[in-house]
Write a protein that holds these residues in place. Structure first.
Motif, PDB file in Angstrom:
ATOM      1  N   ASN A   1      43.782  46.361  54.466  1.00 43.33           N
ATOM      2  CA  ASN A   1      43.377  45.540  55.623  1.00 43.33           C
ATOM      3  C   ASN A   1      43.375  44.071  55.270  1.00 43.33           C
ATOM      4  O   ASN A   1      43.135  43.715  54.119  1.00 43.33           O
ATOM      5  CB  ASN A   1      41.965  45.920  56.061  1.00 43.33           C
ATOM      6  CG  ASN A   1      41.965  47.199  56.855  1.00 43.33           C
ATOM      7  OD1 ASN A   1      42.737  48.105  56.565  1.00 43.33           O
ATOM      8  ND2 ASN A   1      41.106  47.269  57.847  1.00 43.33           N
TER       9      ASN A   1
ATOM     10  N   GLU B   1      41.940  40.142  56.678  1.00 37.29           N
ATOM     11  CA  GLU B   1      41.155  39.390  57.667  1.00 37.29           C
ATOM     12  C   GLU B   1      41.186  37.924  57.282  1.00 37.29           C
ATOM     13  O   GLU B   1      41.115  37.577  56.105  1.00 37.29           O
ATOM     14  CB  GLU B   1      39.698  39.877  57.692  1.00 37.29           C
ATOM     15  CG  GLU B   1      39.524  41.186  58.430  1.00 37.29           C
ATOM     16  CD  GLU B   1      38.064  41.579  58.595  1.00 37.29           C
ATOM     17  OE1 GLU B   1      37.242  40.676  58.909  1.00 37.29           O
ATOM     18  OE2 GLU B   1      37.761  42.764  58.381  1.00 37.29           O
TER      19      GLU B   1
ATOM     20  N   ASP C   1      31.392  34.502  60.586  1.00 38.08           N
ATOM     21  CA  ASP C   1      32.455  34.798  59.624  1.00 38.08           C
ATOM     22  C   ASP C   1      31.924  34.783  58.194  1.00 38.08           C
ATOM     23  O   ASP C   1      32.347  35.580  57.349  1.00 38.08           O
ATOM     24  CB  ASP C   1      33.592  33.778  59.758  1.00 38.08           C
ATOM     25  CG  ASP C   1      34.555  34.136  60.883  1.00 38.08           C
ATOM     26  OD1 ASP C   1      34.247  35.083  61.634  1.00 38.08           O
ATOM     27  OD2 ASP C   1      35.589  33.471  61.026  1.00 38.08           O
TER      28      ASP C   1
ATOM     29  N   ARG D   1      30.395  37.979  57.544  1.00 42.41           N
ATOM     30  CA  ARG D   1      31.428  39.002  57.436  1.00 42.41           C
ATOM     31  C   ARG D   1      32.039  38.992  56.013  1.00 42.41           C
ATOM     32  O   ARG D   1      32.297  40.043  55.437  1.00 42.41           O
ATOM     33  CB  ARG D   1      32.519  38.735  58.492  1.00 42.41           C
ATOM     34  CG  ARG D   1      33.726  39.655  58.429  1.00 42.41           C
ATOM     35  CD  ARG D   1      33.397  41.076  58.819  1.00 42.41           C
ATOM     36  NE  ARG D   1      34.548  41.956  58.656  1.00 42.41           N
ATOM     37  CZ  ARG D   1      34.500  43.222  58.272  1.00 42.41           C
ATOM     38  NH1 ARG D   1      33.319  43.794  58.020  1.00 42.41           N
ATOM     39  NH2 ARG D   1      35.575  43.956  58.155  1.00 42.41           N
TER      40      ARG D   1
END
Lengths: 284, 337
Positions: free
Chosen positions: A237, A239, A248, A251
């Motif tokens: 993945n 991001e 963010d 995150r």
């Protein structure tokens, strides 16, 4: 060390200035990158600073003293590594260096040591015309150091070398900075400039459009983002997250705690990105 | 000026030259040309009158001619014919059917030599009473070489002067092609040092060639000190020629073309000195090679005088100065040292 004020230069048949009123200064012991695409005016500026081309208009100062005429003191103090490997092909590598060494008025470096420094000691007695292009470029670089220059002009000296020799030359340049040698590096290779230069000037169509350190430029023009690649249930993945947005930021912390991270890259701009942004023109 | 830098430039040019096949050829060409002149063109030996006499005439006319000329004896007339056909002036004497003798010529002999030979034969024909009453003394009226030998000598020596300069040209062209001149531009080397250092080869080669050429060609009586003076001044022609070719030629190919044109322009006036009447030679005064050829012509014919030579070398210097004044500004702009 060197200060240039309002320098202009026009070639005979041209209507436009190749160098159009540029001003900059270079500190002692600094590596100053002069960056731009082909035809931007980099080499013309270097030719003026090395006395190959005359000063048509503008002022050049060396240690606060204006240079009216490039005399022997100046030529004894500078070294120039040309982009083209301009060597005597029928002379050996050592003969080339010894010949140029005899041109200077002060004690010079031993040609054997210089050849060893650029890894050409094994080819010292081979005719330089039989060298590969990379070897010739290293010979030209070694030649520029023969007189222990206080100011070194390097024109694309690292470009075109194979990776291991590029590393070797870059290490020598860094070592020269430690010895307080002032270096004027002309290149269109932004990676080299980024790695070596304390400050860079972007030149486009004969004008300097920006001068600053690579770090400052990247911070000023870069995006404050980070790209994270991690593994999730056997899948890769990606991001892209902001370094200023609180959500963010949380995150990022979460990913680092719970996922298996493969790569993290900050998304600052490259010098090439900045050049394109500032000039609207790509480096060629 | 730095002597160290001047010597370095000379040494660098010399090493570069001996590693370049074309320049090595330029270095040996004058020696080869001298050998050609030595073996194929009649020289001083042709100045003495040579007779080929039939063995049967040895006690009579043969013995008489030996007093004044070189005499060779042959078995018969056909052997004399064979000898006469060689390149030099040689006169045959053979018995004729009526008991007298025949005077045999090839037809291309020097008129002056024919006159002398004819005079000797007439003298022999004079009744002995009259002959014995005369007191004949042979005196040289000044040697004059056969025209071909003089041209050959001048050609070899002038070529060596010009080829010395061409080594300069080809070293310069190589520097242009390799851009090494730019690398010299950013050193303390001055234009004057480059020119002087580079000119040494342009002097060194002609001096060696001129003396070697004279030795090989076997010309006698040449004043070697005068030859040195003429060579030192005339080598400047080659040096200026070399710098000019090096300056205008962008590559080797271009350089060879310019060299051919330049050599033609410079050599034609030297040839014309032999064929144009004296009054018309004023049209050749512009050419430094004309003055050099005149100086060499008088030298090889052992007629050179210091005053005369001074005028000739002044002619070389004056014409060259004009060429240099025309070339220097453009030359400086190109080199920027």
């Amino acid at each position: 060390m060197i200060e240039v004020k309002n320098l202009f230069f026009k070639y005979n048949k041209s209507h436009e200035y190749a160098v159009d009123g540029i001003s900059f200064d270079i500190n002692e012991g600094e590596i100053f990158g002069f960056l731009g695409p082909n035809g931007a005016g980099k080499s013309t500026t270097q030719k003026i600073l090395t006395g190959i081309l005359p000063v048509q208009d503008g002022e050049i100062y060396l240690r606060k003293e204006r240079i009216e005429k490039f005399n022997n003191d100046y030529f004894n103090a500078i070294g120039v590594s040309f982009e083209q490997p301009n060597i005597y092909g029928k002379l050996t590598g050592k003969e080339n260096l010894d010949f140029f060494a005899s041109m200077y008025d002060y004690p010079v470096q031993s040609s054997s040591n210089l050849l060893k420094m650029v890894d050409l000691d094994n080819a010292a007695n081979k005719k330089a015309g039989e060298y590969s292009k990379g070897m010739q470029q290293r010979l030209v670089f070694a030649r520029s150091l023969i007189n222990r220059p206080k100011i070194l002009f390097l024109d694309e000296s690292v470009s075109g070398l194979d990776p291991s020799n590029a590393v070797l030359i870059k290490e020598i340049i860094k070592e020269l900075r430690k010895q307080n040698t002032t270096i004027f590096l002309t290149t269109h290779n932004m990676t080299v400039a980024d790695e070596l230069c304390d400050r860079v000037a972007f030149i486009n169509s004969g004008k300097i459009v920006l001068i600053d350190s690579p770090r400052n430029l990247k911070l000023r023009y870069g995006r404050k983002l980070v790209k994270i690649e991690y593994e999730n249930d056997g899948c890769l993945n990606k991001e892209i997250l902001s370094l200023v947005d609180d959500k963010d930021k949380q995150r990022i912390v979460e990913i680092t705690k719970t996922k298996l991270i493969e790569t993290i890259h900050s998304q600052e701009a490259t010098l090439e990105d900045i050049f394109i942004k500032v000039t609207g023109r790509e480096l060629g | 000026m730095s002597i160290k830098r001047i010597i370095s430039i000379f040494r660098n040019d010399f090493v570069n030259s001996i590693r370049d096949k074309m320049i090595v050829y330029l270095m040996i060409a004058p020696v080869l040309l001298a050998l050609v002149v030595r073996f194929f063109i009649p020289g001083y030996e042709n100045i003495s009158i040579k007779f080929g006499v039939e063995e049967s005439l040895k006690p009579s006319i043969g013995a008489f001619l030996e007093n004044y000329a070189d005499v060779e004896y042959f078995e018969n007339r056909s052997e004399i014919y064979n000898r006469i056909e060689q390149y030099d002036d040689f006169f045959g004497i053979s018995t004729s059917s009526d008991g007298n003798f025949d005077f045999i010529l090839q037809g291309n002999e020097n008129e002056r030599n024919i006159e002398i030979a004819d005079g000797l034969l007439n003298y022999y024909s004079t009744p002995s009473v009259v002959r014995d009453s005369l007191d004949i003394e042979i005196k040289s009226s000044g040697k004059t070489l056969p025209i071909l030998a003089t041209i050959g000598f001048i050609f070899v020596i002038l070529v060596s002067y010009l080829f010395g300069g061409l080594t300069i040209a080809f070293n310069m062209i190589e520097e242009k092609e390799s851009e090494t001149l730019k690398a010299l531009d950013v050193t303390p080397l001055k234009l004057s040092e480059l020119v002087v250092g580079r000119s040494i080869l342009g002097y060194f080669m002609p001096i060696v060639h001129a003396y070697l050429g004279v030795l090989i060609m076997g010309f006698e009586g040449i004043n070697m000190f005068m030859l040195l003076i003429i060579t030192l001044v005339s080598s400047l022609i080659g040096i200026v020629f070399g710098f000019a070719i090096g300056f205008i030629s962008s590559n080797q190919f271009n350089g060879i073309t310019n060299m051919k044109i330049g050599l033609l322009i410079l050599m034609i006036p030297t040839i014309l000195t032999f064929f144009l009447p004296k009054g018309a030679q004023i049209f050749l005064y512009w050419a430094p090679t004309y003055w050099s050829a005149m100086a060499l012509k008088d030298l090889v014919n052992v007629q050179q005088r210091w005053g005369n030579m001074f005028i000739q070398i002044s002619g070389i210097i004056l014409t060259l100065t004009i060429f240099i004044l025309i070339l220097t500004p453009r030359f400086k702009r190109t080199l920027k040292l």
